[in-house]
Design a protein around this motif. Structure first.
Motif, PDB file in Angstrom:
ATOM      1  N   ALA B  23       0.842  -1.210   0.000  1.00  0.00           N
ATOM      2  CA  ALA B  23       0.000   0.000   0.000  1.00  0.00           C
ATOM      3  C   ALA B  23       0.874   1.256   0.000  1.00  0.00           C
ATOM      4  CB  ALA B  23      -0.925   0.003   1.214  1.00  0.00           C
ATOM      5  N   THR B  24       1.955   1.238   0.760  1.00  0.00           N
ATOM      6  CA  THR B  24       2.843   2.405   0.825  1.00  0.00           C
ATOM      7  C   THR B  24       3.524   2.636  -0.529  1.00  0.00           C
ATOM      8  OG1 THR B  24       3.224   2.046   3.172  1.00  0.00           O
ATOM      9  CG2 THR B  24       4.859   3.378   2.020  1.00  0.00           C
ATOM     10  N   ILE B  25       3.936   1.556  -1.182  1.00  0.00           N
ATOM     11  CA  ILE B  25       4.599   1.695  -2.489  1.00  0.00           C
ATOM     12  C   ILE B  25       3.599   2.159  -3.556  1.00  0.00           C
ATOM     13  CG2 ILE B  25       5.761   0.419  -4.356  1.00  0.00           C
ATOM     14  CD1 ILE B  25       7.057  -1.289  -2.080  1.00  0.00           C
ATOM     15  N   VAL B  26       2.407   1.557  -3.547  1.00  0.00           N
ATOM     16  CA  VAL B  26       1.392   1.959  -4.539  1.00  0.00           C
ATOM     17  C   VAL B  26       1.010   3.434  -4.341  1.00  0.00           C
ATOM     18  CG1 VAL B  26      -1.004   1.580  -5.291  1.00  0.00           C
ATOM     19  CG2 VAL B  26       0.500  -0.367  -4.894  1.00  0.00           C
ATOM     20  N   THR B  27       0.916   3.855  -3.087  1.00  0.00           N
ATOM     21  CA  THR B  27       0.574   5.250  -2.789  1.00  0.00           C
ATOM     22  C   THR B  27       1.692   6.188  -3.251  1.00  0.00           C
ATOM     23  OG1 THR B  27      -0.617   4.451  -0.850  1.00  0.00           O
ATOM     24  CG2 THR B  27      -0.156   6.788  -0.916  1.00  0.00           C
ATOM     25  N   ASN B  28       2.932   5.682  -3.269  1.00  0.00           N
ATOM     26  CA  ASN B  28       4.087   6.513  -3.652  1.00  0.00           C
ATOM     27  C   ASN B  28       4.844   5.863  -4.818  1.00  0.00           C
ATOM     28  OD1 ASN B  28       4.143   8.646  -1.430  1.00  0.00           O
ATOM     29  ND2 ASN B  28       3.945   6.745  -0.282  1.00  0.00           N
ATOM     30  N   GLY B  37      14.168  15.279  -7.062  1.00  0.00           N
ATOM     31  CA  GLY B  37      13.780  16.406  -6.214  1.00  0.00           C
ATOM     32  C   GLY B  37      12.552  17.133  -6.722  1.00  0.00           C
ATOM     33  N   GLU B  38      11.659  16.388  -7.374  1.00  0.00           N
ATOM     34  CA  GLU B  38      10.417  17.005  -7.849  1.00  0.00           C
ATOM     35  C   GLU B  38       9.237  16.112  -7.503  1.00  0.00           C
ATOM     36  OE1 GLU B  38      10.499  15.621 -12.512  1.00  0.00           O
ATOM     37  OE2 GLU B  38      11.864  17.215 -11.910  1.00  0.00           O
ATOM     38  N   ILE B  39       8.020  16.648  -7.661  1.00  0.00           N
ATOM     39  CA  ILE B  39       6.839  15.839  -7.327  1.00  0.00           C
ATOM     40  C   ILE B  39       6.056  15.501  -8.592  1.00  0.00           C
ATOM     41  CG2 ILE B  39       6.680  16.797  -4.999  1.00  0.00           C
ATOM     42  CD1 ILE B  39       4.236  18.413  -5.948  1.00  0.00           C
ATOM     43  N   HIS B  40       5.264  14.437  -8.496  1.00  0.00           N
ATOM     44  CA  HIS B  40       4.449  14.007  -9.633  1.00  0.00           C
ATOM     45  C   HIS B  40       3.382  15.065  -9.925  1.00  0.00           C
ATOM     46  CE1 HIS B  40       2.070  11.524 -12.228  1.00  0.00           C
ATOM     47  NE2 HIS B  40       1.055  11.502 -11.391  1.00  0.00           N
ATOM     48  N   GLN B  41       3.167  15.357 -11.208  1.00  0.00           N
ATOM     49  CA  GLN B  41       2.209  16.416 -11.566  1.00  0.00           C
ATOM     50  C   GLN B  41       1.076  15.914 -12.450  1.00  0.00           C
ATOM     51  OE1 GLN B  41       5.043  19.380 -13.043  1.00  0.00           O
ATOM     52  NE2 GLN B  41       4.841  20.440 -11.074  1.00  0.00           N
ATOM     53  N   GLY B  42       0.859  14.609 -12.456  1.00  0.00           N
ATOM     54  CA  GLY B  42      -0.187  14.043 -13.306  1.00  0.00           C
ATOM     55  C   GLY B  42      -1.589  14.196 -12.716  1.00  0.00           C
ATOM     56  N   CYS B  48      -7.931  11.177  -4.230  1.00  0.00           N
ATOM     57  CA  CYS B  48      -7.302  11.014  -2.912  1.00  0.00           C
ATOM     58  C   CYS B  48      -6.924   9.565  -2.655  1.00  0.00           C
ATOM     59  CB  CYS B  48      -8.250  11.447  -1.810  1.00  0.00           C
ATOM     60  SG  CYS B  48      -8.548  13.190  -1.802  1.00  0.00           S
ATOM     61  N   VAL B  49      -5.798   9.380  -1.997  1.00  0.00           N
ATOM     62  CA  VAL B  49      -5.436   8.056  -1.487  1.00  0.00           C
ATOM     63  C   VAL B  49      -6.158   7.882  -0.148  1.00  0.00           C
ATOM     64  CG1 VAL B  49      -3.228   8.027  -2.662  1.00  0.00           C
ATOM     65  CG2 VAL B  49      -3.352   8.976  -0.361  1.00  0.00           C
ATOM     66  N   PRO B  50      -6.356   6.650   0.329  1.00  0.00           N
ATOM     67  CA  PRO B  50      -7.117   6.486   1.577  1.00  0.00           C
ATOM     68  C   PRO B  50      -6.372   6.893   2.844  1.00  0.00           C
ATOM     69  CG  PRO B  50      -6.500   4.348   0.660  1.00  0.00           C
ATOM     70  CD  PRO B  50      -6.098   5.368  -0.343  1.00  0.00           C
ATOM     71  N   GLY B  51      -5.034   6.755   2.845  1.00  0.00           N
ATOM     72  CA  GLY B  51      -4.278   7.014   4.074  1.00  0.00           C
ATOM     73  C   GLY B  51      -3.665   8.397   4.130  1.00  0.00           C
ATOM     74  N   LEU B  52      -2.970   8.677   5.242  1.00  0.00           N
ATOM     75  CA  LEU B  52      -2.294   9.969   5.425  1.00  0.00           C
ATOM     76  C   LEU B  52      -0.968   9.914   4.665  1.00  0.00           C
ATOM     77  CD1 LEU B  52      -2.958  12.539   7.247  1.00  0.00           C
ATOM     78  CD2 LEU B  52      -1.097  11.742   8.675  1.00  0.00           C
ATOM     79  N   CYS B  57       5.063  14.637  -1.207  1.00  0.00           N
ATOM     80  CA  CYS B  57       6.051  13.561  -1.239  1.00  0.00           C
ATOM     81  C   CYS B  57       6.417  13.360  -2.711  1.00  0.00           C
ATOM     82  CB  CYS B  57       5.465  12.277  -0.663  1.00  0.00           C
ATOM     83  SG  CYS B  57       6.547  10.845  -0.877  1.00  0.00           S
ATOM     84  N   PRO B  58       7.712  13.308  -3.044  1.00  0.00           N
ATOM     85  CA  PRO B  58       8.087  13.154  -4.451  1.00  0.00           C
ATOM     86  C   PRO B  58       7.419  11.955  -5.133  1.00  0.00           C
ATOM     87  CG  PRO B  58      10.020  13.649  -3.123  1.00  0.00           C
ATOM     88  CD  PRO B  58       8.892  13.435  -2.162  1.00  0.00           C
ATOM     89  N   GLY B  59       7.194  10.895  -4.394  1.00  0.00           N
ATOM     90  CA  GLY B  59       6.621   9.700  -5.005  1.00  0.00           C
ATOM     91  C   GLY B  59       5.101   9.670  -5.050  1.00  0.00           C
ATOM     92  N   ALA B  60       4.442  10.585  -4.359  1.00  0.00           N
ATOM     93  CA  ALA B  60       2.982  10.503  -4.190  1.00  0.00           C
ATOM     94  C   ALA B  60       2.236  10.421  -5.515  1.00  0.00           C
ATOM     95  CB  ALA B  60       2.491  11.702  -3.381  1.00  0.00           C
ATOM     96  N   ALA B  61       1.374   9.400  -5.616  1.00  0.00           N
ATOM     97  CA  ALA B  61       0.595   9.211  -6.841  1.00  0.00           C
ATOM     98  C   ALA B  61      -0.745   9.937  -6.760  1.00  0.00           C
ATOM     99  CB  ALA B  61       0.362   7.725  -7.079  1.00  0.00           C
ATOM    100  N   GLY B  62      -1.244  10.151  -5.544  1.00  0.00           N
ATOM    101  CA  GLY B  62      -2.532  10.815  -5.362  1.00  0.00           C
ATOM    102  C   GLY B  62      -2.431  11.881  -4.287  1.00  0.00           C
ATOM    103  N   SER B  63      -3.587  12.411  -3.899  1.00  0.00           N
ATOM    104  CA  SER B  63      -3.601  13.484  -2.902  1.00  0.00           C
ATOM    105  C   SER B  63      -3.926  12.962  -1.518  1.00  0.00           C
ATOM    106  CB  SER B  63      -4.658  14.524  -3.275  1.00  0.00           C
ATOM    107  OG  SER B  63      -4.231  15.266  -4.365  1.00  0.00           O
ATOM    108  N   CYS B  64      -3.403  13.660  -0.510  1.00  0.00           N
ATOM    109  CA  CYS B  64      -3.773  13.353   0.876  1.00  0.00           C
ATOM    110  C   CYS B  64      -5.181  13.898   1.113  1.00  0.00           C
ATOM    111  CB  CYS B  64      -2.795  14.030   1.834  1.00  0.00           C
ATOM    112  SG  CYS B  64      -3.353  13.981   3.548  1.00  0.00           S
ATOM    113  N   PRO B  65      -6.116  13.086   1.621  1.00  0.00           N
ATOM    114  CA  PRO B  65      -7.483  13.588   1.796  1.00  0.00           C
ATOM    115  C   PRO B  65      -7.583  14.780   2.745  1.00  0.00           C
ATOM    116  CG  PRO B  65      -7.286  11.289   2.563  1.00  0.00           C
ATOM    117  CD  PRO B  65      -5.967  11.668   1.989  1.00  0.00           C
TER     118      PRO B  65
END
Lengths: 48, 293
Positions: B23-28, B37-42, B48-52, B57-65
């Motif tokens: 879950a942590t890897i999929v979220t990031n 040193g940059e963040i995903h802009q897609g 939103c991802v379900p967790g905090l 986070c550079p790896g974040a695939a979705g948003s923090c709710p």
């Protein structure tokens, strides 16, 4: 809480959730989220 | 005594650490960004991802709710976010605090810290602190970003700005490590939040999931859904031998035999693993149609 009431509450909440998402999308909230989330959040990282 | 069976509940509980890691890897998912040193802009950041999980986070695939909610209500156009509330309601009804136990990267981080071999302390005498997270949800996430605004009608994300340690852990530290610009811009706010992160780290070594229990507004929101979530705990009274092993195994201070759907239960399944008769299981479904899994 009886099983029947619980089931009704679950269904009502699921439908409300979907309705909220759709209404939020129509209002353009997803664009605000995307615009914030695709830039480095200065407050989050301790710069703002 | 009934023999222990290989239920799906037991399987899920046994492989929880693996599920948390995935879950942590999929979220990031965007791991190369950690080196750039940059963040995903897609456009996936619209969801939103379900967790905090900080969207900086550079790896974040979705948003923090929690961050996304504050971004919308703190903007000049809106005072409430139906979009994020709807997503959170769906997550809450479908899974409840199972998200905390299995899908939240910051929850997993605290659990890893708790594995450090030191003296462990009980949180039972600090039960009153559980209510603090509801106050944080109401005041810092919902109220202050709407009520305290600048001349343009925009409010700060109070929780993200002043309290959330995840922004420092996942955002500031990895970005500052590779970006001179970010590193030189860090100031007093970073120092304050780095202090908070250090405090949470220290507390997490001796107390099990202290941030989740006392401070997390996302956990507070999902806790409201534990009683009506489709996923719930079920104790089969016919199988239960009242040995008390489940109560002793629970690190969230919940007696699953008395309150299987307690707001503090994060569905971690430790009680399922501890039960010698397979009396404790997850249930999933609507009302009477729910099934023991």
């Amino acid at each position: 809480m009886s099983a029947w009431i619980k089931r009704v509450v679950q269904i009502v909440l699921l439908l409300s959730g979907v309705a909220f998402i759709l209404y939020g999308l129509i209002r353009g909230e997803a664009g605000v989220v995307l615009s914030k989330a695709t830039k480095i959040c200065l407050e989050c990282v301790g710069i703002g | 005594m009934d023999k222990k069976t290989n239920s799906l509940s037991s399987f899920i509980s046994r492989f929880r650490v693996l599920i948390q890691a995935v879950a942590t890897i999929v979220t990031n998912l965007h791991l190369p960004n950690f080196f750039k040193g940059e963040i995903h802009q897609g456009r996936t950041k619209m969801v939103c991802v379900p967790g905090l999980n900080c969207y900086s986070c550079p790896g974040a695939a979705g948003s923090c709710p929690i961050g996304a909610f504050q971004a919308v209500v703190g903007s000049s156009g809106f005072n409430f976010s139906y979009y994020i509330s709807g997503i959170l309601i769906l997550f809450g009804v479908l899974l409840g605090r199972f998200i905390c136990g299995f899908l939240c990267p910051f929850g997993w981080f605290q659990e890893l810290l708790y594995k450090i071999p030191t003296k462990k302390l009980s949180t039972k005498r600090f039960e009153a602190l559980r209510y603090l997270k509801y106050i944080i949800l109401l005041v810092m996430v919902v109220a202050l970003p709407v009520l305290v605004t600048n001349s343009l009608g925009m409010g700060d994300p109070w929780f993200c700005k002043y309290l959330c340690p995840q922004g420092i852990l996942e955002g500031a530290i990895p970005l500052a490590l590779v970006s001179d610009g970010i590193r030189s811009a860090l100031g007093a706010l970073f120092t304050w939040k780095a202090f908070l992160l250090g405090l949470v780290v220290l507390l997490s070594v001796v107390f099990y999931r202290s941030f989740c229990k006392w401070l997390c507004p996302l956990g507070a929101f999902y806790a409201l859904f534990n009683k009506i979530s489709l996923l719930e705990m079920n104790v089969n009274k016919g199988r239960c031998i009242s040995c008390g092993k489940c109560v002793r195994a629970c690190k969230m201070d919940v007696d699953v035999t008395k309150h299987p759907n307690h707001a503090e239960c994060i569905r971690c399944g430790m009680c399922i693993k501890a039960c010698p008769t397979d009396a404790v299981r997850f249930n999933y479904g609507f009302g009477k149609r729910r099934k023991s899994i």
